[in-house]
Write an enzyme that holds these catalytic residues in place. Structure first.
Site, PDB file in Angstrom:
ATOM      1  N   HIS A  13       0.971  -1.200   0.046  1.00  9.29           N
ATOM      2  CA  HIS A  13       0.190   0.054   0.068  1.00  9.29           C
ATOM      3  C   HIS A  13       0.905   1.161  -0.078  1.00  9.29           C
ATOM      4  CE1 HIS A  13      -3.810   2.202   1.655  1.00  9.29           C
ATOM      5  NE2 HIS A  13      -2.789   3.290   1.157  1.00  9.29           N
ATOM      6  N   HIS A  15       1.354   5.331  -1.850  1.00  6.87           N
ATOM      7  CA  HIS A  15       0.884   6.487  -2.658  1.00  6.87           C
ATOM      8  C   HIS A  15       2.273   7.126  -3.414  1.00  6.87           C
ATOM      9  CE1 HIS A  15      -3.067   6.596  -0.828  1.00  6.87           C
ATOM     10  NE2 HIS A  15      -2.509   6.347   0.196  1.00  6.87           N
ATOM     11  N   LYS A  99      -9.837   0.111  -5.219  1.00  5.16           N
ATOM     12  CA  LYS A  99      -9.732   0.616  -4.024  1.00  5.16           C
ATOM     13  C   LYS A  99     -11.125   1.254  -3.741  1.00  5.16           C
ATOM     14  CE  LYS A  99      -7.852   2.330  -0.271  1.00  5.16           C
ATOM     15  NZ  LYS A  99      -6.696   3.257  -0.040  1.00  5.16           N
ATOM     16  N   HIS A 136     -10.480   1.589   2.339  1.00  2.67           N
ATOM     17  CA  HIS A 136     -10.223   2.400   3.253  1.00  2.67           C
ATOM     18  C   HIS A 136     -11.297   2.452   4.468  1.00  2.67           C
ATOM     19  CE1 HIS A 136      -8.376   6.333   4.866  1.00  2.67           C
ATOM     20  NE2 HIS A 136      -9.542   6.254   5.629  1.00  2.67           N
ATOM     21  N   HIS A 174      -4.698  -0.282   6.269  1.00  5.56           N
ATOM     22  CA  HIS A 174      -3.921   0.607   7.085  1.00  5.56           C
ATOM     23  C   HIS A 174      -4.656   0.396   8.431  1.00  5.56           C
ATOM     24  CE1 HIS A 174      -6.534   3.233   5.356  1.00  5.56           C
ATOM     25  NE2 HIS A 174      -5.946   3.641   4.457  1.00  5.56           N
ATOM     26  N   ASP A 247       1.606   3.095   3.395  1.00  3.96           N
ATOM     27  CA  ASP A 247       0.621   4.055   3.213  1.00  3.96           C
ATOM     28  C   ASP A 247       1.484   5.302   3.310  1.00  3.96           C
ATOM     29  OD1 ASP A 247      -1.591   5.341   2.686  1.00  3.96           O
ATOM     30  OD2 ASP A 247      -2.387   5.647   4.892  1.00  3.96           O
TER      31      ASP A 247
HETATM   32  O1  DOR Z   1      -3.027   9.766   5.761  1.00  4.44           O
HETATM   33  C1  DOR Z   1      -3.353   9.317   4.405  1.00  4.44           C
HETATM   34  N1  DOR Z   1      -2.840   9.752   3.512  1.00  4.44           N
HETATM   35  N2  DOR Z   1      -4.455   8.586   4.696  1.00  4.44           N
HETATM   36  C2  DOR Z   1      -4.897   8.027   3.324  1.00  4.44           C
HETATM   37  O2  DOR Z   1      -5.739   7.419   3.531  1.00  4.44           O
HETATM   38  C3  DOR Z   1      -4.564   8.929   2.184  1.00  4.44           C
HETATM   39  C4  DOR Z   1      -3.253   9.204   2.069  1.00  4.44           C
HETATM   40  C5  DOR Z   1      -3.001  10.176   0.987  1.00  4.44           C
HETATM   41  O3  DOR Z   1      -3.385  10.035  -0.106  1.00  4.44           O
HETATM   42  O4  DOR Z   1      -2.303  11.126   1.304  1.00  4.44           O
HETATM   43 ZN    ZN Z   2      -3.281   5.192   1.562  1.00  4.08          ZN
END
Ligand code: DOR
Ligand code: ZN
Length: 347
Positions: A13, A15, A99, A136, A174, A247
């Site tokens: 997971h 980004h 997702k 989520h 998460h 995450d």
């Molecule tokens: O803290 C987070 N940041 N939680 C999430 O679910 C998304 C993520 C983000 O995309 O920045």
């Molecule tokens: Zn995430």
């Protein structure tokens, strides 16, 4: 144990964002993970197999020469997703899941779903095609306290969903609470969970006592220490349905150090070392390999990696900041030390 050799891990997971951010986020993750499940919450979101394939190519363009790294792509479930989009995604070799973001739950979730029941035909297609649903897991009801939102999601959304679609593979992303741990442990082998390094290392006191630490603000928000301890116990227990998902989410410093700071912790640059610290503190370094390198591929039905990585108990100092396009991102532990260092990887 001062040196630890593991089968090369993956991150289930992450980004990575898009554009200039990729030249920071991709090398950071490719340094220690062979594969990473890439979240689709771009603006606009990644909604089709064609979007995911194009995004994958932009990611691959930033993988450093000689490094073996494979992005595992995901689609963003919206109210407009159709069963035929699911069939297309399942047929695309690059897409590994879809997702679910409840609308308004977190960063870039405006396009998220407004109700689950109306999407049951889409979920049914995912079950038929055996395409995992990544969740989520927080309700967005404004009357539900932010610290209770994960537990409320289990009761109001996950339990009915799983009852309706018993063969659907679900990754509860998460997780942050003892209730989520208990749920995953007892629900049966179609549901797994990712756990971040920051939810293992910190609780809400770390974020709030002595002043607000914006770089520890993430969603789901850090909980009280009872929950942190339950997460630590879960990941070091040897249970096979908990696995590594950082995450890691880069946000420009000025957007976090703000009167309305956004959610996300950037850990990718030293995440494996941070997890090693947790397992070491729990006297469970022997459990790190299954959590980081076996449980994820087994659940996703992908081969385990064959390369290895070695960590030494040697302190390193985390960079104060990293470039993020024209801005900078402040990683977790910036300017402070981490107890482990990656020594060597084999291809
Ligand atoms: O803290 C987070 N940041 N939680 C999430 O679910 C998304 C993520 C983000 O995309 O920045
Ligand atoms: Zn995430």
């Amino acid at each position: 144990m001062d040196s630890l050799t593991l089968t090369a891990p993956d991150d289930w997971h992450i980004h990575l964002r898009d554009g200039p951010a990729l030249s920071t986020t991709v090398p950071d993750i490719a340094r220690w993970a062979r594969r990473a499940v890439v979240m689709p919450n771009l603006t606009p979101p990644v909604i089709s197999a064609a979007d995911a394939t194009a995004y994958r190519n932009r990611i691959l363009a930033e993988v450093p020469a000689g490094v073996d790294f494979e992005p595992l792509m995901t689609l963003y479930l919206t109210d407009d997703t159709t069963p035929s989009m699911v069939a297309e995604a399942a047929a695309c070799p690059y897409v590994h899941g879809i997702k679910l973001y409840p609308a308004g739950a977190t960063t870039n979730s405006e396009a998220g779903i407004t109700g689950l029941r109306a999407l049951y035909p889409v979920i049914e297609a995912m079950e038929t095609h055996d395409l995992p649903l990544l969740v989520h897991g927080e309700v967005t009801d404004k009357h539900c306290d932010i610290f209770d939102r994960e537990k409320a999601f289990i009761d109001s959304a996950l339990i009915p969903l799983i009852a309706q679609f018993p063969a659907l593979r679900v990754v509860f992303e998460h997780i942050t609470t003892a209730e989520a741990v208990e749920f995953v442990e007892h629900v049966g082998n179609k549901v797994a969970a990712t756990v971040t390094a920051h939810h293992l290392l910190y609780n809400r006191n770390d974020m709030l006592v002595g002043g607000i630490k914006p770089h520890l603000f993430c969603l789901p928000v850090l909980k009280r220490d009872r929950h942190q301890l339950a997460l630590r116990a879960a990941v070091t227990s040897g249970h096979t349905r908990f696995f590594l998902g950082t995450d890691s989410a880069p946000h420009a410093r000025h957007e976090k150090e703000s009167s309305c700071g956004c959610a996300g912790c950037y850990t990718a640059v030293t995440a494996l070392e941070l997890y090693a610290e947790v397992f070491d503190e729990e006297n469970a370094l022997d459990q790190l390999e299954s959590f980081a390198s076996f449980n994820g591929p087994d659940f996703y039905r992908l081969p385990r990696n064959t390369a290895e990585i070695t960590l030494n108990r040697v302190e390193q100092v985390v960079p104060q900041q990293l470039a993020l396009g024209q801005h900078e991102v402040i990683p977790i532990r910036a300017g402070e030390s981490v107890a482990w260092t990656i020594a060597r990887q084999t291809q």
